[in-house]
Design an enzyme around this catalytic site. Structure first.
Site, PDB file in Angstrom:
ATOM      1  CB  CYS A 195      -1.051   0.008   1.189  1.00  0.00           C
ATOM      2  SG  CYS A 195      -0.004  -0.057   2.772  1.00  0.00           S
ATOM      3  CG  ASP A 217      20.617  27.715 -36.196  1.00  0.00           C
ATOM      4  OD1 ASP A 217      20.485  28.800 -36.370  1.00  0.00           O
ATOM      5  OD2 ASP A 217      21.387  26.893 -36.395  1.00  0.00           O
ATOM      6  CG  ASP A 247      20.721  27.265 -32.322  1.00  0.00           C
ATOM      7  OD1 ASP A 247      20.672  28.597 -32.213  1.00  0.00           O
ATOM      8  OD2 ASP A 247      20.919  26.392 -33.276  1.00  0.00           O
TER       9      ASP A 247
END
Length: 802
Positions: free
Chosen positions: A101, A509, A701
């Site tokens: 549980c 790009d 980038d």
């Protein structure tokens, strides 16, 4: 002798066999020394609140065994199961045995977090899989396992083969339960036909009682053996305060069974044992088909691991030795014969061969690899044997990284699935409420009697299935991820599919993304004579594609070049490089660099420009042009058809960028941008409510990629792409990028179709059941079919062309 409860595991035993202790005037009972030890340990660490969280749940008696702990610290074990994180810590995936549980999850995580040296411990309750990160200089793995065992649980390393065995065991369990259900259902149907015939033509009560007993005998094992799966699921659901589909099925079948037993014993009313067997059997078959479907979808992911060799021939001092890949080290030489797979990433040291990379990229055309070329794990050697030096161990190889990405992808839920799961939980509670109200309405207002009111209420419970709602997203997502993997497209997280499908802007790009990234010199102009070695040396120190192109051009045209030692080297982002050789000041770059150093020079060209100046005097000019990637124009066109706006973000000059954009049909161009400028532009797009997919080279980038909603690196290095991208394109092509967009939209459409069907189904059938037009048999059949329709619709993704 009275029975008492163990203070730890909560199981009951005779008082005479218990270990009795007294603490603060309170008697404690323990069934074994293990439970006593665990109880004492938890209290000493201040974790006694575990027993409050445990509630009425029971545990297995603590069977503690520390005899095999040394194996967890062995070198062979570490190479096979332990990997090192970026921060230098150790990481392992464990399966925790004995978790029943959420309290068990809480206890294990709490104890591990309290241990010195444990950095992270997260346990997935659905599969008991734990991710543990620790500092091996502070604590050993054996100590971590010892801590887990000391509190009454056990742990072993996660192994896909073990999980496959468990999956097979689960399928076999379903199969045997289905056999019992089908056998009982087929036989009970014949008895039911006799019952219904007797109902219309007349049948003696004694004959009817015999048939009732026969149905009872068949229905009982079906409900309690075949249907045990639903009772177990309902139990764990309620224990964790969650009303699930299993509770609806088990409640409906049990109510029909109990009423039928009452009717049989009291000889009043009709029995519905046939409904009990059919409800359980129909739904069980549906659930079994779901398991098979999930397994089929996951098989694509498992093949990446399962088809890889586990051993390889290592060549040392002219001798070959077969070694497990976990024991092979960086620098070892591996020999691979024709028809065999490359097992680890490396560089060829001997021989050349055609390699099939379709396993990784999806491209069927073989590629020639020769000495000093890089080879990636998963590639197949086609024609001749090669030897290669290992550059990455098993945990860092590309195949291992891919499997880790796929594993994470199928476990992380998209937002729409989290919402569907939340709704299905409330949905189940709502249905139980409607069923109770339906019973009360028909009994007190409709005056149809207890029996008919109960049957109508059972039909409401059974037919209203949250299962289709719960399956709507995960099935489509799982099929989509596995379909993408077959196409050489890896989604790092399932949520990426959803975000990409909703994207509104594609930011690209230029260099290395829509162009090849290797510009060529198309025109040169030497204004003054100078030593070409000065220009060559300056170009060589930069990794920018234009500088590389200049260096390569000079190498091809001149044989007597020397690479000089330059000083005061300074690379200026998106502009160029400056340096000194002795007292000579060197400058190489674009017109923006000239402006920064107050060098006046005008030039008008649609191509990229590289200007070389000595002591602030321009001595040479080069015009370069990058080659547009094949199919780039077609890619832009198809992406625009999907409803995305395309924007080019580049550090290049505006005239060059606009020329390429015009040729490709790109909507908008932003030129002369520094890396931070690209990131700022993406921030502006976000402020306007846009969802941005950024595609770059993964290096310069990186800021813009981090700012975007979906980052995709098209860099040539596999490491860069895997590290930076949310979506990894194994063959690094624009066609794969277009397929990723199409697939994400197809998956998202399937999810919406599934959710829409689930909604329409429930809105239609629930009122019919409430009004008494549906019996339990049809309800069970309709519920199973609704789930199978959702599964079938999801599998249409497999057959769709992308």
């Amino acid at each position: 002798m009275a029975k008492v409860e163990c203070s730890h595991c909560k199981l009951e035993f005779d008082e005479s066999v218990m270990i009795i202790k007294e603490e603060d005037g309170k008697k404690l009972y323990f069934c074994c020394k293990g439970c006593e030890g665990v109880y004492t340990l938890l209290n000493s660490k201040g974790l006694d609140s575990f027993y409050e969280r445990l509630g009425s749940n029971k545990l297995e008696p603590a069977n503690i065994d520390f005899s095999d702990l040394d194996r967890f610290d062995s070198e062979a074990f570490a190479k096979k199961y332990i990997k090192t994180t970026k921060d230098g810590f150790s990481e392992i995936n464990l399966i925790i045995e004995g978790i029943h549980c959420s309290a068990c999850v809480w206890l294990n995580e709490k104890v591990l977090h309290q241990s010195d040296g444990v950095i992270e411990a997260n346990i997935n309750y659905s599969n008991n899989k734990a991710k543990v990160i620790w500092d091996s200089d502070v604590i050993k793995l054996s100590k971590i396992i010892e801590i887990i065992r000391a509190i009454g649980y056990d742990a072993h390393p996660y192994d896909p083969k073990i999980q496959e065995e468990k999956a097979t065991k689960l399928r076999n369990e379903y199969y045997s339960r289905i056999l019992v259900g089908v056998f009982a259902t087929m036989n009970i149907m014949w008895i039911a036909i006799a019952q219904y015939t007797g109902f219309f033509t007349g049948m003696e009560r004694s004959h009817k009682n015999i048939l009732n007993i026969a149905e009872f005998i068949l229905a009982t094992p079906t409900l309690f053996y075949s249907g045990w799966i639903f009772f177990r699921g309902a139990y764990y659901g309620l224990k964790n305060r969650f009303v699930n589909m299993d509770l609806l099925v088990s409640a409906g079948a049990l109510l029909a069974y109990l009423y039928s037993v009452y009717a049989m014993v009291t000889e009043t009313g009709e029995v519905y044992f046939d409904s009990v067997t059919m409800i359980i059997t129909f739904v069980l078959v549906g659930k079994y088909l779901e398991i098979l479907s999930k397994k089929r979808a996951a098989d694509t992911l498992d093949k990446i691991i399962g088809s890889m060799p586990t051993e390889a021939f290592v060549v040392k001092d002219g001798k070959k030795e077969l070694k497990p890949i976990e024991t092979i080290e960086i620098g070892d030489i591996i020999e691979t014969k024709a028809g065999e797979k490359i097992v680890l990433d490396g560089v060829i040291t001997k021989g050349s061969a055609m390699l099939d990379l379709s396993f990784l990229t999806g491209e069927s055309e073989p590629i020639l690899k020769k000495e000093n070329d890089e080879v990636l794990s998963g590639s197949i050697v086609i024609d001749s044997p090669i030897q290669y030096r290992v550059t990455k161990n098993n945990n860092d190889s590309i195949v291992y990284q891919i499997t880790e990405l796929l594993s994470d992808a199928v476990t992380k839920k998209p937002h729409i699935e989290q919402l569907a799961n939340k709704i299905s939980g409330y949905f189940s509670i709502t249905i139980l409420t409607i069923a109770i109200l339906t019973f009360l309405g028909w009994y007190f207002i409709g005056k149809v009697g207890f029996e008919q009111s109960l049957i109508i209420a059972i039909s409401v419970i059974v037919i209203a299935c949250p299962c289709a709602l719960g399956l709507a997203t995960p099935m489509a997502t799982l099929v989509g991820i596995s379909k993408a993997a077959k196409e050489g497209i890896l989604f790092k997280e399932a949520i990426t599919l959803e975000s990409m499908a909703k994207a509104t802007i594609l930011a690209l790009d230029k260099t290395g993304t829509i162009t090849i990234g290797k510009p060529i010199v198309i025109k040169q102009n030497f204004i003054k004579e100078f030593d070409l070695s000065l220009l060559y040396s300056l170009a060589k120190i930069s990794n920018h594609p234009i500088s590389k192109a200049i260096a390569k051009h000079l190498e091809e045209k001149n044989e007597n070049l020397k690479e000089l030692n330059l000083d005061n080297i300074k690379e200026i982002q998106a502009k160029g490089v400056v340096a000194k050789y002795k007292d000579i000041e060197l400058l190489g770059g674009n017109t923006e660099l000239l402006k920064e150093y107050n060098i006046k020079f005008d030039i008008d060209s649609k191509n990229s420009i590289y200007i070389f100046a000595i002591n602030k005097e321009v001595v040479a000019i080069f015009e370069l042009k990058d080659v547009i990637k094949p199919n780039a124009k077609e890619f832009i066109s198809k992406v625009k058809e999907l409803g995305l706006k395309v924007v080019m973000l580049t550090g290049d000059r505006e005239s060059v960028a606009k020329e390429i954009a015009k040729e490709l049909g790109i909507d908008e161009v932003k030129a002369n941008l520094l890396p931070q400028d690209k990131a700022s532009y993406i921030d502006k797009l976000h402020q306007n409510g846009e969802i941005v997919v950024m595609v770059g080279d993964g290096i310069n980038d990186s800021i813009a990629l981090a700012k975007s909603d979906i980052a995709i690196a098209m860099g040539s290095g596999a490491d860069v792409a895997l590290e930076v991208s949310d979506v990894v394109l194994l063959n690094n092509s624009l066609s794969s990028l277009q397929k990723a967009f199409v697939l994400s939209k197809r998956v998202f459409r399937a999810i919406k179709e599934n959710l829409g069907f689930s909604l329409v189904y429930n809105i239609t059938v629930i009122p019919l059941a409430v009004l008494g037009y549906v019996n339990p048999l049809f309800a069970a059949l309709a519920m199973s079919l609704s789930s199978l329709i959702v599964v079938g619709n999801s599998f249409r993704i497999y057959r769709s062309k992308i």
